[in-house]
Design a protein around this motif. Structure first.
Motif, PDB file in Angstrom:
ATOM      1  N   TYR A   1       0.834  -1.197   0.000  1.00 23.69           N
ATOM      2  CA  TYR A   1       0.000   0.000   0.000  1.00 23.69           C
ATOM      3  C   TYR A   1       0.874   1.254   0.000  1.00 23.69           C
ATOM      4  O   TYR A   1       0.599   2.225  -0.704  1.00 23.69           O
ATOM      5  CB  TYR A   1      -0.912   0.022   1.236  1.00 23.69           C
ATOM      6  CG  TYR A   1      -2.070  -0.954   1.166  1.00 23.69           C
ATOM      7  CD1 TYR A   1      -2.304  -1.723   0.027  1.00 23.69           C
ATOM      8  CD2 TYR A   1      -2.929  -1.116   2.233  1.00 23.69           C
ATOM      9  CE1 TYR A   1      -3.352  -2.608  -0.038  1.00 23.69           C
ATOM     10  CE2 TYR A   1      -3.998  -2.004   2.187  1.00 23.69           C
ATOM     11  CZ  TYR A   1      -4.200  -2.757   1.045  1.00 23.69           C
ATOM     12  OH  TYR A   1      -5.251  -3.639   0.983  1.00 23.69           O
ATOM     13  N   GLN A   2       1.913   1.211   0.781  1.00 23.37           N
ATOM     14  CA  GLN A   2       2.893   2.282   0.869  1.00 23.37           C
ATOM     15  C   GLN A   2       4.256   1.660   1.082  1.00 23.37           C
ATOM     16  O   GLN A   2       4.352   0.539   1.592  1.00 23.37           O
ATOM     17  CB  GLN A   2       2.551   3.240   2.029  1.00 23.37           C
ATOM     18  CG  GLN A   2       1.241   3.980   1.853  1.00 23.37           C
ATOM     19  CD  GLN A   2       0.866   4.792   3.086  1.00 23.37           C
ATOM     20  OE1 GLN A   2       1.332   4.527   4.185  1.00 23.37           O
ATOM     21  NE2 GLN A   2       0.026   5.797   2.887  1.00 23.37           N
TER      22      GLN A   2
ATOM     23  N   LEU B   1      -6.249   4.223  -2.333  1.00 22.02           N
ATOM     24  CA  LEU B   1      -6.004   3.750  -0.976  1.00 22.02           C
ATOM     25  C   LEU B   1      -6.788   4.609   0.009  1.00 22.02           C
ATOM     26  O   LEU B   1      -6.671   5.839   0.010  1.00 22.02           O
ATOM     27  CB  LEU B   1      -4.513   3.811  -0.639  1.00 22.02           C
ATOM     28  CG  LEU B   1      -4.134   3.434   0.803  1.00 22.02           C
ATOM     29  CD1 LEU B   1      -4.528   1.994   1.103  1.00 22.02           C
ATOM     30  CD2 LEU B   1      -2.639   3.649   1.036  1.00 22.02           C
TER      31      LEU B   1
ATOM     32  N   SER C   1      -7.506  -0.652   6.272  1.00 16.63           N
ATOM     33  CA  SER C   1      -7.272   0.097   5.035  1.00 16.63           C
ATOM     34  C   SER C   1      -7.883  -0.668   3.873  1.00 16.63           C
ATOM     35  O   SER C   1      -7.894  -1.905   3.859  1.00 16.63           O
ATOM     36  CB  SER C   1      -5.774   0.296   4.782  1.00 16.63           C
ATOM     37  OG  SER C   1      -5.165   1.009   5.832  1.00 16.63           O
TER      38      SER C   1
ATOM     39  N   GLN D   1      -8.094  -0.938  -0.524  1.00 15.54           N
ATOM     40  CA  GLN D   1      -7.473  -0.559  -1.792  1.00 15.54           C
ATOM     41  C   GLN D   1      -8.260  -1.149  -2.959  1.00 15.54           C
ATOM     42  O   GLN D   1      -8.028  -2.278  -3.371  1.00 15.54           O
ATOM     43  CB  GLN D   1      -6.020  -1.017  -1.872  1.00 15.54           C
ATOM     44  CG  GLN D   1      -5.307  -0.485  -3.125  1.00 15.54           C
ATOM     45  CD  GLN D   1      -3.925  -1.096  -3.307  1.00 15.54           C
ATOM     46  OE1 GLN D   1      -3.761  -2.306  -3.261  1.00 15.54           O
ATOM     47  NE2 GLN D   1      -2.936  -0.248  -3.508  1.00 15.54           N
TER      48      GLN D   1
ATOM     49  N   GLU E   1      -6.554  -4.388   4.241  1.00 13.48           N
ATOM     50  CA  GLU E   1      -5.546  -4.735   5.227  1.00 13.48           C
ATOM     51  C   GLU E   1      -6.119  -4.472   6.612  1.00 13.48           C
ATOM     52  O   GLU E   1      -6.460  -3.337   6.948  1.00 13.48           O
ATOM     53  CB  GLU E   1      -4.276  -3.922   4.991  1.00 13.48           C
ATOM     54  CG  GLU E   1      -3.082  -4.412   5.781  1.00 13.48           C
ATOM     55  CD  GLU E   1      -1.799  -3.740   5.336  1.00 13.48           C
ATOM     56  OE1 GLU E   1      -0.989  -4.399   4.645  1.00 13.48           O
ATOM     57  OE2 GLU E   1      -1.607  -2.555   5.658  1.00 13.48           O
TER      58      GLU E   1
ATOM     59  N   ARG F   1      -4.474  -9.664   5.125  1.00 13.47           N
ATOM     60  CA  ARG F   1      -4.798  -8.994   3.868  1.00 13.47           C
ATOM     61  C   ARG F   1      -5.510  -9.950   2.912  1.00 13.47           C
ATOM     62  O   ARG F   1      -4.878 -10.708   2.176  1.00 13.47           O
ATOM     63  CB  ARG F   1      -3.561  -8.428   3.189  1.00 13.47           C
ATOM     64  CG  ARG F   1      -3.903  -7.651   1.912  1.00 13.47           C
ATOM     65  CD  ARG F   1      -2.697  -7.165   1.162  1.00 13.47           C
ATOM     66  NE  ARG F   1      -1.997  -6.108   1.857  1.00 13.47           N
ATOM     67  CZ  ARG F   1      -1.005  -5.387   1.315  1.00 13.47           C
ATOM     68  NH1 ARG F   1      -0.616  -5.639   0.081  1.00 13.47           N
ATOM     69  NH2 ARG F   1      -0.415  -4.449   2.024  1.00 13.47           N
TER      70      ARG F   1
END
Length: 703
Positions: free
Chosen positions: A54-55, A359, A367, A369, A400, A410
């Motif tokens: 994601y990051q 996101l 989270s 996505q 997540e 996830r």
């Protein structure tokens, strides 16, 4: 000495091999854990990864089991192409097609056509199922390589059923101007001429600049391989001469909440296949394969706030491959174009890909996505039926969930709609991470993968002296199920030192695997079929110890493969229903003498004998499965790097120290699609020596 004895005896007794490897894995694991428990706790060394994240985050916090080849290791390999960087990694093997002058990769027993190759997260176009693009990339511009083993179809769609190789390129450093140049000369076995003809000759130059919001990078690579194994008059090479020109350009602009990046990579590659002279008429043919590829990508990212962000990429690749065949008459000293099928050809491939994902960070625990992806693949040419075009539409969603700081779950799924074949309605995946503490973590995952038949497998026809293969428009997509688990332990010793060990297990099953097999109506003709069943499994151990001046990596892999070409009820040989096992073992040492700025790098890998089944024909013309095996081999590379000044460095070394040339393969004879009648397959042109001069200039710009 203990591991060495195991290695020697394993070549004689496969049963003892499996037991010895299992005992040595347990021995190393226990010894290393005892050592690490006695070490002082300190701040560790973290690797940051971006593939499927994601990051950007540290490797130990990723839910995926990943392998990272960092810049330090890439420099230590002194590589001129990606194949040299990857060849020593556990689970990775390469195979060479001498008729086409190309190479393909194999990951954990699965061929390259099921491996997704990315550059900065964007798919790279290959004209066929072989991943020849890996050797069409400027190695000097690679910052690191991230490898995820196992299906990644939920995130990246087709061709990711076996895993993903993401090549991360270098980015300009903030407020700086950099200039890098390299000249490398290398022998091809014992063959060498300075700067041209015999041997390998590489020159590369790159410049990068970053000031304020803007950054730019220019690069140029020239690679000239004079071939190897020619006859007395310089023709009929066993390894084809090859020349590459690879210029590249990247531009970037960054603001507080968004950034935009453009990259253009161009390839001009020429491979020469000079046939032997027919002494009866003093004529010979020369084939020239010219590849002209332009790959463009545009990436745009926007961060509204800490909760919302958008990531997108758009890429377009125009790929042309020209085949030119000339007949040379040495009596009249004239040339003329030949008229045989496929001897004059232009094959064109185009690929368009758009990917966008949003996101949304609902909280510190959850989270989301969602994303969409569209791809277009088109091809035409004299050996491609019609003008096929494939459109693929996909949407994916992953979330997540972190119920605690130690647990990361996830799940995800992907839906596809394809214009030519019946795509799977839903592709699910579930990846989990449990961090027992800051140094111990456990990963478990399940994923379903698929691979769509490529345009060449559907529509391509290729016939010459070495090949007779044909596409099959009725092919179905491959399906796979994969289970993976790993246990990782790391222990920082101090600010400059760290120890880590990881034990991993994987199990994959494949259905409707696409493979080449003899045509039941013509045993000399090969065609693609959905006939193979395949299972792969294995256990691996990787150990790493890093200090200020030395880095050790020791690992082992026991790979099992079940490759069944016929239905169970048709099996007459009970050995065909058994899993075949193949071991691998590697040792890497990168040592730095700080006072003299000298680096000594050693890379060693043992690859065990591998058995598999190939489709062939019986004397009666029936398609049958034949047990084949490829012999074990060892490779070793050694080099010394010396920094002469702050800007100039010198590297001298030897590749393939043990001088491995050809490998015995019982399936490489006349029953092969390539023909030729020999049971020896080319692995390398033998031991080679190289010398490289490197120049690096770095100037910090005033802010």
């Amino acid at each position: 000495m203990f591991l060495y004895q195991i290695h020697i005896k394993s070549l004689k007794q496969s049963t003892f091999l499996k037991r010895s490897i299992g005992m040595s894995v347990l021995y190393i694991l226990i010894a290393n854990l005892l050592y690490a428990q006695n070490a002082d706790t300190a701040k560790g060394l973290d690797e940051v990864v971006v593939t499927a994240q994601y990051q950007p985050q540290s490797l130990r916090k990723s839910v995926y089991k990943m392998q990272v080849i960092d810049q330090k290791k890439i420099q230590a390999r002194a590589a001129t192409n990606v194949q040299q960087i990857l060849s020593g990694e556990l689970g990775i093997r390469f195979s060479n097609d001498m008729a086409l002058g190309t190479a393909d990769i194999n990951l954990m027993g699965i061929s390259g056509k099921s491996i997704k190759v990315l550059m900065d997260g964007v798919p790279v176009l290959d004209r066929g199922e072989m991943r020849e693009s890996l050797n069409q990339i400027n190695a000097a511009q690679i910052e690191r390589i991230e490898i995820i083993e196992g299906p990644m179809s939920t995130m990246y769609g087709s061709d990711a059923a076996a895993g993903v190789i993401n090549i991360i390129t270098k980015k300009p450093k903030s407020e700086s101007f950099q200039l890098n140049a390299q000249v490398l000369e290398e022998t091809a076995g014992k063959e060498y001429n300075a700067f041209t003809n015999k041997g390998l000759h590489t020159q590369q130059l790159s410049a990068s600049w970053a000031k304020g919001n803007w950054n730019a990078m220019l690069g140029m690579l020239h690679y000239d391989f004079g071939g190897y194994g020619a006859d007395s008059i310089g023709r009929n090479h066993s390894w084809k001469p090859k020349e590459q020109w690879i210029p590249s350009l990247s531009l970037g602009y960054r603001k507080e909440h968004w950034n935009l990046a453009y990259r253009n990579d161009y390839l001009l590659e020429t491979i020469y296949a000079k046939g032997a002279i027919n002494t009866d008429i003093y004529k010979a043919t020369t084939q020239t394969f010219t590849t002209n590829k332009i790959a463009q990508q545009l990436q745009f990212n926007y961060n509204w706030n800490p909760k919302w962000s958008w990531n997108s990429s758009l890429s377009y690749t125009d790929y042309k491959r020209y085949t030119k065949t000339e007949l040379i008459d040495y009596n009249t000293r004239t040339k003329e174009l030949t008229q045989g099928e496929g001897q004059q050809d232009t094959a064109k491939f185009k690929a368009l890909n758009f990917r966008g994902s949003l996101l949304y960070v609902l909280s510190t625990k959850l989270s989301l996505q969602p994303g969409i992806e569209y791809s277009l693949d088109a091809a035409n040419g004299a050996r491609i039926k019609g003008h096929p075009v494939i459109h693929n539409y996909a949407a994916f969603l992953s979330l997540e969930y972190k119920p605690t700081d130690k647990i990361n779950i996830r799940p995800g799924f992907r839906v596809n709609k394809n214009s030519l074949y019946e795509a799977p309605p839903v592709l699910p995946s579930l990846n989990t991470l449990y961090r027992i503490n800051n140094n111990i973590s456990v990963r478990l995952s399940y994923a379903q993968g698929f691979r769509a038949p490529g345009l060449r497998e559907l529509y391509f026809t290729f016939q010459d002296a070495n090949h007779n293969l044909n596409g099959n428009p009725n092919l179905k997509a491959e399906y796979s199920h994969s289970f993976n688990g790993s246990f990782a332990y790391r222990k920082p010793v101090n600010e400059k030192s760290e120890y880590s060990t990881e034990v991993a297990y994987f199990y994959n099953t494949f259905r409707d695997l696409i493979t080449l097999a003899p045509d039941p109506n013509d045993s000399r003709r090969y065609i693609y079929f959905n006939i193979a069943k395949n299972r792969t499994t294995g256990i691996s151990l990787a150990n790493k110890y890093i200090t200020r001046n030395i880095e050790w990596r020791i690992g082992g892999l026991l790979l099992g493969q079940y490759n069944l070409l016929l239905n169970e009820e048709d099996i007459k040989d009970p050995n065909m229903a058994k899993m075949s096992w193949s071991p691998e073992f590697n040792v890497e040492m990168m040592y730095q003498i700080l006072c003299t700025k000298t680096k000594i790098n050693l890379f060693y890998k043992f690859t065990g004998r591998r058995e598999t089944y190939a489709a062939t024909t019986s004397p009666s013309g029936e398609v049958i499965a034949q047990l084949t095996s490829r012999q074990a081999y060892c490779i070793a590379d050694l080099n010394v790097q010396q920094q002469l000044t702050n800007m100039i460095g010198l590297t001298a070394g030897v590749r393939n120290l043990l001088n491995v040339n050809n490998l015995l393969d019982s399936g490489a004879g006349s029953g092969s699609v390539h023909g030729g009648g020999s049971n020896l397959i080319p692995f390398s042109y033998g031991r080679s020596f190289f010398l490289s001069l490197n120049f690096n200039f770095n100037n910090q710009l005033n802010k």
